[in-house]
Design an enzyme around this catalytic site. Structure first.
Site, PDB file in Angstrom:
ATOM      1  N   GLN A 122       8.390  -9.973 -34.203  1.00 42.13           N
ATOM      2  CA  GLN A 122       7.631 -10.502 -35.342  1.00 42.13           C
ATOM      3  C   GLN A 122       8.297 -11.736 -35.956  1.00 42.13           C
ATOM      4  O   GLN A 122       8.147 -12.014 -37.141  1.00 42.13           O
ATOM      5  CB  GLN A 122       7.467  -9.411 -36.402  1.00 42.13           C
ATOM      6  CG  GLN A 122       6.717  -8.190 -35.909  1.00 42.13           C
ATOM      7  CD  GLN A 122       6.641  -7.087 -36.951  1.00 42.13           C
ATOM      8  OE1 GLN A 122       6.966  -7.288 -38.125  1.00 42.13           O
ATOM      9  NE2 GLN A 122       6.188  -5.907 -36.536  1.00 42.13           N
ATOM     10  N   CYS A 123       9.012 -12.488 -35.141  1.00 42.73           N
ATOM     11  CA  CYS A 123       9.747 -13.654 -35.611  1.00 42.73           C
ATOM     12  C   CYS A 123       8.917 -14.919 -35.365  1.00 42.73           C
ATOM     13  O   CYS A 123       8.088 -14.972 -34.445  1.00 42.73           O
ATOM     14  CB  CYS A 123      11.088 -13.746 -34.884  1.00 42.73           C
ATOM     15  SG  CYS A 123      12.104 -15.175 -35.307  1.00 42.73           S
ATOM     16  N   GLY A 124       9.151 -15.953 -36.159  1.00 41.67           N
ATOM     17  CA  GLY A 124       8.480 -17.213 -35.932  1.00 41.67           C
ATOM     18  C   GLY A 124       8.869 -17.859 -34.616  1.00 41.67           C
ATOM     19  O   GLY A 124       8.157 -18.732 -34.107  1.00 41.67           O
ATOM     20  N   THR A 126       9.282 -16.024 -31.827  1.00 45.59           N
ATOM     21  CA  THR A 126       8.947 -15.064 -30.777  1.00 45.59           C
ATOM     22  C   THR A 126       8.074 -15.677 -29.686  1.00 45.59           C
ATOM     23  O   THR A 126       8.404 -15.581 -28.493  1.00 45.59           O
ATOM     24  CB  THR A 126       8.236 -13.833 -31.378  1.00 45.59           C
ATOM     25  OG1 THR A 126       9.134 -13.169 -32.281  1.00 45.59           O
ATOM     26  CG2 THR A 126       7.825 -12.862 -30.289  1.00 45.59           C
TER      27      THR A 126
END
Length: 249
Positions: A122-124, A126
């Site tokens: 859920q990371c920018g 990813t």
């Protein structure tokens, strides 16, 4: 005659101290020549104990009237074994858990060039990282490249899912064919041993701690950590370094 303090062992689990009083004699240079009455009776029932700390260079006289005990350091065999345990010298010395809970001996990757990366769902970063990792893996997997992905939830709580959910996300959405391992901590007291080794081998610009998701380490065929890349470094920008280690043009 044995003093009263010789009838107990003082100390912790792996370390103990015992004391004996001696008359006007001396301590021989080697423990094997110490008469049995110098050793407290109860120590004979303690298995595999090693006594250290005896002086070797000269004998030491003590007054017959002195009540001051002689202190000896006693180390258990298990303590000695742990101290002599071999320190890891390469990535190949570690065993880790995969996402399904199986042990994986990383020596199976001897002869492979590795990219080791802490991933999050859920990371920018990813989408770009997972996409490029899959591209570079598809391009070089048959030439000796392997990617080892370690999920981590320490940065913004951006990997909250179970191992099964993480596998489904990576394999279904990004077609990840490289191995994904058990979720780990990469910083702090509970950081995985493999990450302790990676960080000690290659520190970052602002210290050795992992700064964010998708920090990448490049490892050569002998298991040596040769480079470290920031989370914002794209996997495709590592291509020339990877090709050099693979020995391909």
């Amino acid at each position: 005659m044995l003093c009263s303090s010789s009838r107990r062992i003082l100390g912790c689990r792996s370390l103990a101290v015992f004391a004996i009083s001696v008359p006007k004699f001396y301590i021989p240079r080697h423990l094997s020549s110490v008469p049995k009455f110098y050793i407290p009776r109860h120590l004979s029932s303690v298995p595999k104990f090693i006594v250290s700390g005896l002086p070797r260079s000269s004998s030491i006289p003590f007054s017959f009237f002195s009540r001051k005990p002689i202190l000896f350091l006693v180390k258990s065999a298990s303590t000695m074994a742990s101290q002599s345990k071999k320190e890891p010298t390469s990535i190949h010395d570690f065993t880790v858990k995969d996402a399904r809970g199986n042990d994986v001996d990383l020596s199976v990757y001897k002869g492979k060039v590795l990219v080791i990366v802490n991933v999050a769902s859920q990371c920018g970063l990813t989408n770009s990282n997972y996409t490029e990792l899959s591209k570079i893996y598809d391009k070089y997997k048959d030439q000796g490249l392997e990617i080892l992905a370690f999920p981590c939830n320490q940065f913004g709580q951006q990997e909250p899912g179970t191992n099964e959910q993480i596998l489904e996300f990576a394999c279904t959405r990004f077609k990840a064919e490289y191995p994904i391992f058990d979720k780990v901590d990469v910083n702090g007291q509970n950081s995985a041993p493999i990450y302790q080794f990676l960080k000690s081998s290659k520190g970052g610009i602002f210290g050795s701690g992992i700064k964010w998701n998708f920090t990448k380490f490049l490892v050569d065929k002998e298991g040596n950590v040769v480079d470290r890349y920031a989370p914002t470094t794209s996997p495709l920008s590592m291509e020339n370094d990877i090709k050099k280690l693979l020995g391909v043009s």
